[in-house]
Design an enzyme around this catalytic site. Structure first.
Site, PDB file in Angstrom:
ATOM      1  N   HIS A   1       4.411  -1.533  53.365  1.00  0.00           N
ATOM      2  CA  HIS A   1       5.004  -1.296  52.237  1.00  0.00           C
ATOM      3  C   HIS A   1       5.788  -0.221  51.609  1.00  0.00           C
ATOM      4  O   HIS A   1       5.105   1.197  52.815  1.00  0.00           O
ATOM      5  CB  HIS A   1       4.337  -1.891  50.912  1.00  0.00           C
ATOM      6  CG  HIS A   1       4.421  -3.181  50.640  1.00  0.00           C
ATOM      7  ND1 HIS A   1       2.909  -3.718  50.778  1.00  0.00           N
ATOM      8  CD2 HIS A   1       5.389  -4.225  50.646  1.00  0.00           C
ATOM      9  CE1 HIS A   1       3.080  -5.158  50.176  1.00  0.00           C
ATOM     10  NE2 HIS A   1       4.101  -5.289  50.433  1.00  0.00           N
TER      11      HIS A   1
ATOM     12  N   ARG B   1       6.142 -10.780  57.342  1.00  0.00           N
ATOM     13  CA  ARG B   1       7.632 -11.425  56.135  1.00  0.00           C
ATOM     14  C   ARG B   1       7.925 -12.717  57.537  1.00  0.00           C
ATOM     15  O   ARG B   1       7.744 -12.034  58.720  1.00  0.00           O
ATOM     16  CB  ARG B   1       8.424 -11.039  55.938  1.00  0.00           C
ATOM     17  CG  ARG B   1       8.066  -9.325  55.040  1.00  0.00           C
ATOM     18  CD  ARG B   1       8.941  -8.603  54.545  1.00  0.00           C
ATOM     19  NE  ARG B   1       9.073  -7.658  53.867  1.00  0.00           N
ATOM     20  CZ  ARG B   1       8.415  -5.872  54.158  1.00  0.00           C
ATOM     21  NH1 ARG B   1       8.035  -5.568  55.529  1.00  0.00           N
ATOM     22  NH2 ARG B   1       8.461  -5.205  53.556  1.00  0.00           N
TER      23      ARG B   1
ATOM     24  N   HIS C   1       5.229 -16.981  52.048  1.00  0.00           N
ATOM     25  CA  HIS C   1       4.836 -15.721  51.876  1.00  0.00           C
ATOM     26  C   HIS C   1       3.121 -15.451  51.306  1.00  0.00           C
ATOM     27  O   HIS C   1       2.651 -14.553  51.039  1.00  0.00           O
ATOM     28  CB  HIS C   1       5.540 -15.073  51.050  1.00  0.00           C
ATOM     29  CG  HIS C   1       6.014 -13.833  50.571  1.00  0.00           C
ATOM     30  ND1 HIS C   1       6.611 -13.092  51.503  1.00  0.00           N
ATOM     31  CD2 HIS C   1       5.485 -12.677  49.685  1.00  0.00           C
ATOM     32  CE1 HIS C   1       6.707 -11.892  51.513  1.00  0.00           C
ATOM     33  NE2 HIS C   1       6.010 -11.460  50.405  1.00  0.00           N
TER      34      HIS C   1
ATOM     35  N   LYS D   1      11.591  -4.229  56.706  1.00  0.00           N
ATOM     36  CA  LYS D   1      12.829  -4.097  56.151  1.00  0.00           C
ATOM     37  C   LYS D   1      13.343  -2.754  55.840  1.00  0.00           C
ATOM     38  O   LYS D   1      12.616  -1.630  56.112  1.00  0.00           O
ATOM     39  CB  LYS D   1      12.084  -3.994  54.674  1.00  0.00           C
ATOM     40  CG  LYS D   1      12.110  -5.648  53.794  1.00  0.00           C
ATOM     41  CD  LYS D   1      11.812  -5.574  52.064  1.00  0.00           C
ATOM     42  CE  LYS D   1      11.801  -6.884  52.029  1.00  0.00           C
ATOM     43  NZ  LYS D   1      11.438  -7.045  50.198  1.00  0.00           N
TER      44      LYS D   1
ATOM     45  N   ARG E   1       0.942 -14.309  53.758  1.00  0.00           N
ATOM     46  CA  ARG E   1       0.970 -12.674  54.072  1.00  0.00           C
ATOM     47  C   ARG E   1       0.369 -12.837  52.913  1.00  0.00           C
ATOM     48  O   ARG E   1      -0.605 -10.794  52.953  1.00  0.00           O
ATOM     49  CB  ARG E   1       2.722 -12.005  53.428  1.00  0.00           C
ATOM     50  CG  ARG E   1       2.622 -10.654  53.468  1.00  0.00           C
ATOM     51  CD  ARG E   1       4.191 -10.954  54.389  1.00  0.00           C
ATOM     52  NE  ARG E   1       5.097  -9.102  53.239  1.00  0.00           N
ATOM     53  CZ  ARG E   1       4.324  -7.861  53.746  1.00  0.00           C
ATOM     54  NH1 ARG E   1       4.583  -8.591  55.195  1.00  0.00           N
ATOM     55  NH2 ARG E   1       5.158  -7.113  53.292  1.00  0.00           N
TER      56      ARG E   1
ATOM     57  N   TYR F   1      -2.040  -5.990  44.791  1.00  0.00           N
ATOM     58  CA  TYR F   1      -3.480  -7.457  45.132  1.00  0.00           C
ATOM     59  C   TYR F   1      -4.485  -6.371  44.930  1.00  0.00           C
ATOM     60  O   TYR F   1      -5.998  -7.591  44.912  1.00  0.00           O
ATOM     61  CB  TYR F   1      -3.262  -7.364  46.961  1.00  0.00           C
ATOM     62  CG  TYR F   1      -1.901  -7.657  47.802  1.00  0.00           C
ATOM     63  CD1 TYR F   1      -1.959  -8.932  47.680  1.00  0.00           C
ATOM     64  CD2 TYR F   1      -1.101  -6.290  47.993  1.00  0.00           C
ATOM     65  CE1 TYR F   1      -0.597  -9.423  48.117  1.00  0.00           C
ATOM     66  CE2 TYR F   1       0.166  -7.380  48.410  1.00  0.00           C
ATOM     67  CZ  TYR F   1      -0.138  -8.715  48.717  1.00  0.00           C
ATOM     68  OH  TYR F   1       1.523  -9.118  49.053  1.00  0.00           O
TER      69      TYR F   1
END
Length: 325
Positions: free
Chosen positions: A295, A151, A269, A175, A272, A304
């Site tokens: 994630h 990110r 992004h 995150k 990514r 994806y």
């Protein structure tokens, strides 16, 4: 209410490791919503208290946004911001209920993430001029962004101590302050070694003395993990020797997108998304890609598989003799 905003934003920054852009977005959503609530309650905005808002007011707030013709994504984001605030206030025993949680967000149309094909990625990454210090930096930046699927906030937050180029890893703070080790390939390692060996020192030399006190001398390309010598300082610097910002990365990327004439919108992004798509196209395990992306939920990664499925369908339709019209 303003003091609660401030406390919550500090909580996001310190405990959740939220990016400056995320914090700014929350702040704007709170101020916009507070204007509506103050007007409805016939109070000054600074006099509005968390207990003044119930689910019926949030329903009216949603209705007003619909009347204004706002995008569903905008409405959903604003409601989500207030839900998060009240979740925090409930945890702090300031309120007993989360009224925003009782209002359903507009249903969003799920779109597939955009990505670049491998040849497009190659042209983009190889665009920087390696005879110039900024070009050397940009090559290392683009290689790292794509090699680790980072990110943008994770990229600009990298410090020299987060690099283990000998083993081919970078330590990433994702995150919710979730830390992970991301492998990077030989191309990214080579680009980072080249940058750290010369260009970074030249950029660091442009820093003003007052802003350079806390930075140590540039490390060699073998900056390492805990247990070895601790090196401070940002990996990626701007032309003034300061930590590169997210806005700066976007400007750099836009420059090279224009240079290589990619006729589509490309963001950090997008690289990514391309990282994940290319791994899955090459047969990578979905769980492994989930770990590499950082994630928490597998459902975030599964999008994806739809991207790769769409690509395979297009290949089939263009190549199979019985699939053509």
């Amino acid at each position: 209410m303003y003091s609660h905003f401030d406390n919550f934003l500090v909580y996001l920054k310190v405990e959740k490791n939220a990016s400056p852009r995320t914090i700014e977005s929350y702040q704007k959503d709170f101020f916009q919503g507070l204007d509506f609530f103050a007007s409805y309650l016939k109070k000054k905005d600074h006099a509005v208290e968390p207990k003044d808002l119930d689910h019926s007011i949030f329903r009216l707030y949603l209705g007003q946004m619909q009347e204004q013709g706002l995008a569903r994504t905008t409405m959903a984001r604003r409601l989500a911001a207030w839900r998060s605030l009240y979740r925090y206030l409930k945890r702090e025993n300031i309120v007993d209920d989360n009224p925003a949680a009782r209002v359903a967000s507009p249903r969003l149309k799920k779109g597939l993430p955009s990505f670049l094909y491998e040849n497009e990625i190659a042209h983009l990454i190889e665009a920087p001029d390696l005879t110039h210090p900024l070009g050397v930096r940009d090559r290392a930046l683009l290689e790292t962004l794509y090699a680790a699927g980072l990110r943008i906030h994770e990229l600009v937050s990298l410090d020299l101590a987060d690099l283990d180029l000998g083993s081919g890893y970078v330590r990433v703070m994702g995150k919710r302050a979730k830390e992970r080790l991301s492998p990077i390939g030989i191309e990214a390692v080579t680009a980072l070694r080249r940058y750290l060996a010369g260009s970074r020192q030249r950029l660091l030399a442009n820093a003003k003395p007052a802003k350079n006190k806390s930075q140590a001398n540039p490390a060699s390309a073998s900056a390492v993990m805990p247990g070895a010598q601790k090196i401070s300082g940002a990996v990626f610097l701007n032309r003034w020797g300061e930590r590169l910002t997210e806005r700066g990365v976007r400007k750099i990327l836009n420059k090279y997108v224009e240079e290589v004439s990619l006729e589509r919108k490309v963001s950090p992004h997008t690289l990514r998304h391309s990282f994940a798509t290319h791994l899955l196209n090459a047969g990578a395990d979905l769980r492994a890609v989930q770990e590499l992306l950082g994630h928490t939920c597998l459902s975030s990664t599964q999008v994806y598989t739809h991207v790769t499925g769409e690509r395979l369908k297009k290949v089939y339709q263009s190549a199979h003799p019985r699939a053509k019209e």
